[in-house]
Scaffold this motif. Structure first.
Motif, PDB file in Angstrom:
ATOM      1  N   LEU A   1       6.841   4.824   0.748  1.00 18.60           N
ATOM      2  CA  LEU A   1       6.492   3.509   1.264  1.00 18.60           C
ATOM      3  C   LEU A   1       5.102   3.056   0.807  1.00 18.60           C
ATOM      4  N   PRO A   2       4.084   3.913   0.861  1.00 18.20           N
ATOM      5  CA  PRO A   2       2.763   3.451   0.409  1.00 18.20           C
ATOM      6  C   PRO A   2       2.745   3.015  -1.060  1.00 18.20           C
ATOM      7  N   ALA A   3       3.554   3.623  -1.907  1.00 19.05           N
ATOM      8  CA  ALA A   3       3.560   3.257  -3.328  1.00 19.05           C
ATOM      9  C   ALA A   3       3.996   1.808  -3.509  1.00 19.05           C
ATOM     10  N   ALA A   4       5.059   1.415  -2.841  1.00 22.14           N
ATOM     11  CA  ALA A   4       5.569   0.053  -2.966  1.00 22.14           C
ATOM     12  C   ALA A   4       4.591  -0.958  -2.370  1.00 22.14           C
ATOM     13  N   HIS A   5       3.997  -0.631  -1.230  1.00 22.75           N
ATOM     14  CA  HIS A   5       3.029  -1.538  -0.604  1.00 22.75           C
ATOM     15  C   HIS A   5       1.766  -1.667  -1.454  1.00 22.75           C
ATOM     16  N   ALA A   6       1.297  -0.568  -2.009  1.00 25.33           N
ATOM     17  CA  ALA A   6       0.115  -0.615  -2.865  1.00 25.33           C
ATOM     18  C   ALA A   6       0.390  -1.460  -4.109  1.00 25.33           C
ATOM     19  N   TYR A   7       1.571  -1.279  -4.694  1.00 29.86           N
ATOM     20  CA  TYR A   7       1.957  -2.061  -5.869  1.00 29.86           C
ATOM     21  C   TYR A   7       1.927  -3.555  -5.535  1.00 29.86           C
ATOM     22  N   ASP A   8       2.578  -3.929  -4.427  1.00 31.83           N
ATOM     23  CA  ASP A   8       2.599  -5.340  -4.031  1.00 31.83           C
ATOM     24  C   ASP A   8       1.192  -5.871  -3.793  1.00 31.83           C
ATOM     25  N   ALA A   9       0.356  -5.096  -3.112  1.00 37.28           N
ATOM     26  CA  ALA A   9      -1.007  -5.534  -2.817  1.00 37.28           C
ATOM     27  C   ALA A   9      -1.803  -5.795  -4.087  1.00 37.28           C
ATOM     28  N   VAL A  10      -1.726  -4.885  -5.039  1.00 35.20           N
ATOM     29  CA  VAL A  10      -2.483  -5.042  -6.295  1.00 35.20           C
ATOM     30  C   VAL A  10      -1.990  -6.259  -7.071  1.00 35.20           C
ATOM     31  N   ILE A  11      -0.678  -6.437  -7.151  1.00 31.64           N
ATOM     32  CA  ILE A  11      -0.123  -7.582  -7.882  1.00 31.64           C
ATOM     33  C   ILE A  11      -0.541  -8.892  -7.217  1.00 31.64           C
ATOM     34  N   ILE A  12      -0.406  -8.967  -5.894  1.00 32.05           N
ATOM     35  CA  ILE A  12      -0.748 -10.211  -5.184  1.00 32.05           C
ATOM     36  C   ILE A  12      -2.234 -10.520  -5.291  1.00 32.05           C
ATOM     37  N   VAL A  13      -3.089  -9.536  -5.048  1.00 29.50           N
ATOM     38  CA  VAL A  13      -4.537  -9.790  -5.105  1.00 29.50           C
ATOM     39  C   VAL A  13      -4.963 -10.165  -6.526  1.00 29.50           C
ATOM     40  N   SER A  14      -4.412  -9.519  -7.534  1.00 32.06           N
ATOM     41  CA  SER A  14      -4.797  -9.874  -8.909  1.00 32.06           C
ATOM     42  C   SER A  14      -4.339 -11.291  -9.255  1.00 32.06           C
ATOM     43  N   GLU A  15      -3.156 -11.678  -8.773  1.00 34.59           N
ATOM     44  CA  GLU A  15      -2.668 -13.039  -9.017  1.00 34.59           C
ATOM     45  C   GLU A  15      -3.540 -14.061  -8.280  1.00 34.59           C
ATOM     46  N   VAL A  16      -3.883 -13.766  -7.043  1.00 32.90           N
ATOM     47  CA  VAL A  16      -4.745 -14.658  -6.261  1.00 32.90           C
ATOM     48  C   VAL A  16      -6.107 -14.801  -6.941  1.00 32.90           C
ATOM     49  N   MET A  17      -6.677 -13.704  -7.401  1.00 32.02           N
ATOM     50  CA  MET A  17      -7.983 -13.757  -8.058  1.00 32.02           C
ATOM     51  C   MET A  17      -7.916 -14.556  -9.350  1.00 32.02           C
ATOM     52  N   ARG A  18      -6.822 -14.439 -10.081  1.00 29.16           N
ATOM     53  CA  ARG A  18      -6.663 -15.188 -11.336  1.00 29.16           C
ATOM     54  C   ARG A  18      -6.609 -16.692 -11.059  1.00 29.16           C
ATOM     55  N   ILE A  19      -5.918 -17.075  -9.981  1.00 32.97           N
ATOM     56  CA  ILE A  19      -5.726 -18.488  -9.683  1.00 32.97           C
ATOM     57  C   ILE A  19      -6.895 -19.090  -8.902  1.00 32.97           C
ATOM     58  N   TYR A  20      -7.415 -18.374  -7.890  1.00 39.03           N
ATOM     59  CA  TYR A  20      -8.384 -18.941  -6.953  1.00 39.03           C
ATOM     60  C   TYR A  20      -9.823 -18.481  -7.165  1.00 39.03           C
TER      61      TYR A  20
END
Length: 102
Positions: free
Chosen positions: A32-51
């Motif tokens: 479970l932590p692997a999938a959550h960590a993956y999602d967190a990194v993808i979302i935060v990197s996308e947010v940082m790229r856009i905002y």
């Protein structure tokens, strides 16, 4: 075992695509932590790229995450800063193994 009959909630497993990629790379099921960590990194990197990369920009961007298709399902962050879209399953221990209650 002593835990047989125990009923508990658990998150739904990671998506098939993430699971397959993880197994191909690491040779085992993702936890479970692997999938959550993956999602967190993808979302935060996308947010940082856009905002942007300062704390307020990241906060603003995270509050706009809606229907992001991640390894742990569709992700939406509501106005209370809570993820409101992860499926939870009800499971029971039977013969020492967890099983989804249908």
């Amino acid at each position: 075992t002593a835990a047989d009959g125990l009923i508990f909630p658990d998150y739904a497993p990671a998506s098939g695509e993430f699971r397959n990629k993880f197994m191909k790379r690491y040779g085992k099921e993702p936890t479970l932590p692997a999938a959550h960590a993956y999602d967190a990194v993808i979302i935060v990197s996308e947010v940082m790229r856009i905002y942007g990369t300062n704390a307020e920009s990241i906060r603003t961007g995270l509050l706009k995450v809606e229907n992001h298709r991640g390894a742990t399902g569709n992700i939406t962050i509501d106005s209370n800063h809570i993820r409101d879209s992860q499926e939870i399953l009800l499971k029971v221990i039977h013969n020492g193994k967890s099983m989804v209650i249908e």
